[in-house]
Design an enzyme around this catalytic site. Structure first.
Site, PDB file in Angstrom:
ATOM      1  N   LYS A 191       0.834  -1.219   0.000  1.00 45.21           N
ATOM      2  CA  LYS A 191       0.000   0.000   0.000  1.00 45.21           C
ATOM      3  C   LYS A 191       0.861   1.257   0.000  1.00 45.21           C
ATOM      4  O   LYS A 191       0.417   2.314  -0.490  1.00 45.21           O
ATOM      5  CB  LYS A 191      -0.964  -0.022   1.185  1.00 45.21           C
ATOM      6  CG  LYS A 191      -0.316  -0.170   2.570  1.00 45.21           C
ATOM      7  CD  LYS A 191       0.004   1.136   3.218  1.00 45.21           C
ATOM      8  CE  LYS A 191       0.698   0.925   4.550  1.00 45.21           C
ATOM      9  NZ  LYS A 191       1.064   2.198   5.221  1.00 45.21           N
ATOM     10  N   THR A 248      -3.378   5.600   3.955  1.00 41.87           N
ATOM     11  CA  THR A 248      -2.053   6.004   3.503  1.00 41.87           C
ATOM     12  C   THR A 248      -2.101   6.829   2.228  1.00 41.87           C
ATOM     13  O   THR A 248      -1.247   7.681   1.988  1.00 41.87           O
ATOM     14  CB  THR A 248      -1.164   4.762   3.298  1.00 41.87           C
ATOM     15  OG1 THR A 248      -1.253   3.935   4.458  1.00 41.87           O
ATOM     16  CG2 THR A 248       0.284   5.146   3.099  1.00 41.87           C
TER      17      THR A 248
END
Length: 335
Positions: A191, A248
Site C-alpha cells: 500500500k 495512507t
C-alpha cells in the site's frame, strides 16, 4: 508485564505509550543515546512525537541486556534494518520464546523476503510460531493522542495471536485477529507504493477521480500479487488491506503520500527524502515489489510506473500517460 520495543521512532513510541497506559512496564530500545536520554529525562520523544507526554512507566535505553526479562517484544524498526537488528540482539533474547509483534511494513530489497521470512531465517525455530504482525490504518500520532483506531493482528498460532490481541486492545484501540500473516504483511508493504502514486497524482492536481482510480486499481494489484503468493484474498478487503490503503493514500500524515505529492509538484527525490527525516518505506518497497512481481509473473502496472519515476527518472506526467495508454481489458480477470 515487562515489554521491550525495539525502535524508538514514532510508531514504537506510540505503541509504547498505549501499553504503558494499560499498566505494562515498557522499555524502548533506541539506536541513539540522545533519544533514550531525552525520553527518560523529559518523558517525551521530541524527535518523533513532539508534545506527547509519555507515562512514567515508559523508559528508554540503548543497552539490550534487559531484553532477557521481557514477556513481549515489539519490532518497530525499518524493514531494511530488521535483519541486522535480529543478528545483533539474538544473544540477548529470552531463553524461552515470548510473543514477537512486528509493526514493520516493507519487503527486503535484495532477498525479496517479508519480515516473517527474515525472522524465520535469523531466529531459531522455537521462535517462529511466536511471530505476529500488527497492521492496519493507524497513524502513530493519532494513536499517541488516543484517537479511535482499529487494526489487525495476524499470527501463526491462535492462542498467541489472541494474547497479543488482548494485550494491545484499549478503549480507543480496537484489535481484530487473523491467521493470514503473509497477506497482512504484503498488504502493509504494497500500500505504501500505491500511496506514492496517489501522492504524485494529487501533486499534479489530477483530481479526485484519478485518486479513486489509483486506489481501486492499486488494490487490484496488491490482491493479485498477494493471492499469487498464497495469501487469503479476504485480507485485502479488510483493515490491513483496503483500510490501510485508503488511509495512507489520503491522509496528510502519510510519509509515502508526501513523497509522491512533492514528486508530482516537481521536487527531486533526494531533497524530499532528506527533508522527511523519517523512513518512507514505499521508496525501497517499490524496487522490491517490481522484482517480486516479475519473479512470479504478476502484472503490477502502477507499481512499475512508480518504479520508473523513483529509479529511472521518468517524468511523473509520462507515468500518467503510460498508465492511461495501456491496452483495454476486462476489469476482473485471473492471472
Amino acid at each position: 508485564m515487562e515489554v521491550a520495543i525495539i525502535g524508538a521512532g514514532s510508531w514504537g513510541t506510540a505503541l509504547g505509550k498505549l501499553l504503558a497506559e494499560k499498566g505494562a512496564k515498557v522499555e524502548l530500545l533506541a539506536r541513539r543515546q540522545e533519544i533514550a536520554q531525552t525520553i527518560n529525562e523529559r518523558q517525551e520523544n521530541p524527535f518523533y512525537l513532539p508534545k506527547i507526554k509519555l507515562p512514567k512507566n515508559l523508559s528508554a535505553t540503548c543497552e539490550p541486556e534487559s531484553l532477557r526479562k521481557k514477556k513481549l517484544i515489539v519490532l518497530a524498526v525499518p524493514s531494511h534494518a530488521l535483519r541486522n537488528a535480529l543478528k545483533n540482539l539474538l544473544d540477548f533474547l529470552p531463553e524461552d520464546p515470548v510473543p514477537l509483534v512486528s509493526t514493520i511494513k516493507g519487503i527486503e530489497e535484495k532477498t525479496l523476503a517479508t519480515m516473517s521470512q527474515v525472522v524465520r531465517e535469523e531466529l531459531p525455530p522455537k521462535w517462529h510460531s511466536y511471530y505476529t504482525i500488527l497492521s492496519g490504518p493507524s497513524f502513530a500520532e493519532e494513536v499517541a493522542k488516543g484517537l479511535p483506531t482499529a487494526v489487525t493482528i495476524a499470527g501463526y498460532e491462535e492462542e498467541i495471536t489472541k494474547f497479543v490481541q488482548q494485550t494491545f486492545a484499549a478503549n480507543y484501540f480496537r484489535t481484530y485477529r487473523s491467521l493470514d500473516v503473509l497477506g497482512v504483511e504484503l498488504a502493509g508493504a504494497l500500500k505504501n507504493v500505491i500511496a506514492i502514486a496517489v501522492g504524485i497524482s494529487d501533486g499534479m492536481e489530477l483530481g479526485l477521480n484519478a485518486r479513486a482510480a489509483l486506489i481501486t486499481r492499486g488494490l487490484a494489484e496488491i490482491s493479485r500479487l498477494g493471492v499469487k503468493l498464497g495469501a487469503n484474498p479476504l485480507t485485502f478487503s479488510g483493515l490491513a488491506g483496503m483500510g490501510d490503503l485508503v488511509l495512507t493514500c489520503t491522509g496528510p500524515l502519510s510519509r509515502n503520500r508526501t513523497v509522491g505529492l512533492r514528486l508530482g509538484q516537481g521536487e527531486p527525490l533526494e531533497k524530499i527524502l532528506s527533508d522527511l527525516k523519517q523512513v518512507a518505506e514505499g521508496v525501497r518497497t517499490t524496487s522490491s515489489v517490481r522484482a517480486l512481481s516479475q519473479k512470479v509473473g504478476v502484472e503490477t502496472p502502477i507499481c512499475n510506473a512508480v518504479y520508473k519515476v523513483l529509479y529511472q527518472g521518468q517524468n511523473p506526467r509520462e507515468m500518467v500517460k503510460s498508465l492511461l495508454a495501456r491496452k483495454l481489458k476486462e476489469e476482473f480477470y485471473l492471472e
